[in-house]
Design a protein around this motif. Structure first.
Motif, PDB file in Angstrom:
ATOM      1  N   ILE A  89      40.073 -19.394 -30.302  1.00  0.00           N
ATOM      2  CA  ILE A  89      39.794 -20.366 -29.253  1.00  0.00           C
ATOM      3  C   ILE A  89      38.337 -20.801 -29.319  1.00  0.00           C
ATOM      4  O   ILE A  89      37.426 -19.983 -29.192  1.00  0.00           O
ATOM      5  CB  ILE A  89      40.105 -19.790 -27.862  1.00  0.00           C
ATOM      6  CG1 ILE A  89      41.541 -19.256 -27.822  1.00  0.00           C
ATOM      7  CG2 ILE A  89      39.892 -20.844 -26.788  1.00  0.00           C
ATOM      8  CD1 ILE A  89      42.592 -20.301 -28.098  1.00  0.00           C
ATOM      9  N   SER A  98      36.029 -22.046 -27.408  1.00  0.00           N
ATOM     10  CA  SER A  98      35.741 -22.282 -25.998  1.00  0.00           C
ATOM     11  C   SER A  98      34.341 -22.857 -25.808  1.00  0.00           C
ATOM     12  O   SER A  98      33.373 -22.396 -26.421  1.00  0.00           O
ATOM     13  CB  SER A  98      35.859 -20.976 -25.204  1.00  0.00           C
ATOM     14  OG  SER A  98      37.167 -20.468 -25.289  1.00  0.00           O
ATOM     15  N   ARG A 146      31.266 -27.739 -21.138  1.00  0.00           N
ATOM     16  CA  ARG A 146      32.518 -28.306 -20.647  1.00  0.00           C
ATOM     17  C   ARG A 146      32.249 -29.365 -19.576  1.00  0.00           C
ATOM     18  O   ARG A 146      32.827 -30.449 -19.594  1.00  0.00           O
ATOM     19  CB  ARG A 146      33.391 -27.183 -20.078  1.00  0.00           C
ATOM     20  CG  ARG A 146      34.777 -27.621 -19.646  1.00  0.00           C
ATOM     21  CD  ARG A 146      35.538 -26.458 -19.052  1.00  0.00           C
ATOM     22  NE  ARG A 146      34.866 -25.916 -17.865  1.00  0.00           N
ATOM     23  CZ  ARG A 146      35.285 -24.862 -17.176  1.00  0.00           C
ATOM     24  NH1 ARG A 146      36.357 -24.198 -17.573  1.00  0.00           N
ATOM     25  NH2 ARG A 146      34.647 -24.451 -16.108  1.00  0.00           N
ATOM     26  N   GLY A 182      39.709 -28.150 -20.866  1.00  0.00           N
ATOM     27  CA  GLY A 182      39.582 -26.712 -20.701  1.00  0.00           C
ATOM     28  C   GLY A 182      39.420 -26.251 -19.267  1.00  0.00           C
ATOM     29  O   GLY A 182      38.979 -25.132 -19.010  1.00  0.00           O
TER      30      GLY A 182
END
Length: 312
Positions: A157, A159, A165, A261
């Motif tokens: 992943i 992330s 984000r 996400g």
């Protein structure tokens, strides 16, 4: 399975999802952010869209599959793999077209398809075009033995940090060019007559997830303007048309939130839930059509931000 049975089955699954959400005190999410978020065919690498994406992701969570990867029975056979005894398939749907002679009612689909394949004109034909749903079965890789080892590998992943984000989300919003007014208020809405979104201040929300979920919901409405995707927006409150537009924006927001996400909970607006459930019980095409419009809205927003589509 005929078209009516397909509509019935899909609608009953979404009703089950919404009723489960309501019974669990509005705690359910549209997508699980563990592992792979979006459903795809592991052989072709095709990422499912619209209602298929929603259904397969729900089934993955419901049956506790660790991967959101799917393949057809023919693909399993070609790979000399085996379906685990007792495993259940999932349904994927697509739209097909039938051509009828307007005068005689005869099915001339094969002839028309041959002409189109040869790039011949069909304008001189007196035909009626009818769209209908077809389905096929897929199995999750967790239900299949003997596939190539890489099909079972857990993904790494990639992330983003919380700051990265949030920055990605903010850049997406800015790239749309939408006119957004932030004020100390308690309502969020899109006003079609002004082509303007009104939102409370970000600090009024309990989290960035909640803030962007609402913002993307209103951007979903924004895509419906006549100059964009041209959907009816001035609908009577609590009418089926009003609920339809709200479901479009809700699903569009969920698609993009998952892409970014963020956790996106199904709305806790009991009025919306009850409206959707009632309409779905009367109109089996409601949720499938809404999901299709939601996919178009999500793709419009992502393309405006020059980001890849969430489903091909």
């Amino acid at each position: 399975m005929n078209t009516n049975e397909i509509y019935e089955r899909i609608t009953s699954t979404i009703i089950e999802m919404l009723e489960e959400h309501r019974n669990n005190d509005f705690s359910e999410c549209w997508y699980s952010l563990t592992g792979e978020v979006f459903a795809r065919n592991i052989v072709s690498n095709h990422r499912y869209n619209g209602i298929n994406q929603l259904l397969l992701s729900f089934i993955k969570r419901r049956r506790n599959y660790s991967l959101n990867r799917w393949l057809t029975f023919k693909q399993i056979e070609k790979l000399n793999a085996r379906i685990v005894k007792g495993s259940k398939s999932a349904m994927v749907v697509y739209t097909s077209v039938m051509y009828l002679d307007e005068e005689t009612g005869a099915n001339i689909t094969r002839m028309v398809e041959e002409m189109l394949k040869k790039k011949q004109s069909i304008e001189h034909l007196n035909i009626k075009k009818i769209g209908y749903l077809k389905d096929y079965k897929v199995f999750n890789v967790c239900c299949v033995e003997g596939l190539p080892a890489e099909y079972y590998e857990q993904p790494e992943i990639d992330s983003l940090t919380e700051i990265e984000r949030d920055e990605k989300a903010e850049n997406l919003v800015l790239a749309t060019g939408a006119n957004i007014c932030y004020e100390a208020q308690n309502e969020a809405f899109y006003k079609p007559s002004e082509d303007k979104i009104y939102l409370p201040l970000s600090k009024q929300f309990v989290s960035k997830d909640a803030f962007y979920s609402i913002l993307l919901h209103e951007l979903g409405h924004w895509t419906g303007a006549e100059s964009r995707l041209n959907r009816p927006l001035n609908n009577v409150f609590a009418s089926p048309a009003y609920g339809f537009e709200e479901l479009i924006s809700e699903l569009s927001s969920a698609f993009i939130m998952a892409y970014l996400g963020y956790e996106s909970r199904i709305t806790d607006n009991a009025t919306y839930i009850e409206n959707w459930l009632q309409v779905m019980k009367d109109d089996k095409k409601f949720v499938i059509s809404a999901a299709s419009h939601a996919q178009a809205a999500a793709d419009y927003i992502l393309q405006a931000a020059n980001m890849k589509e969430i489903a091909a």
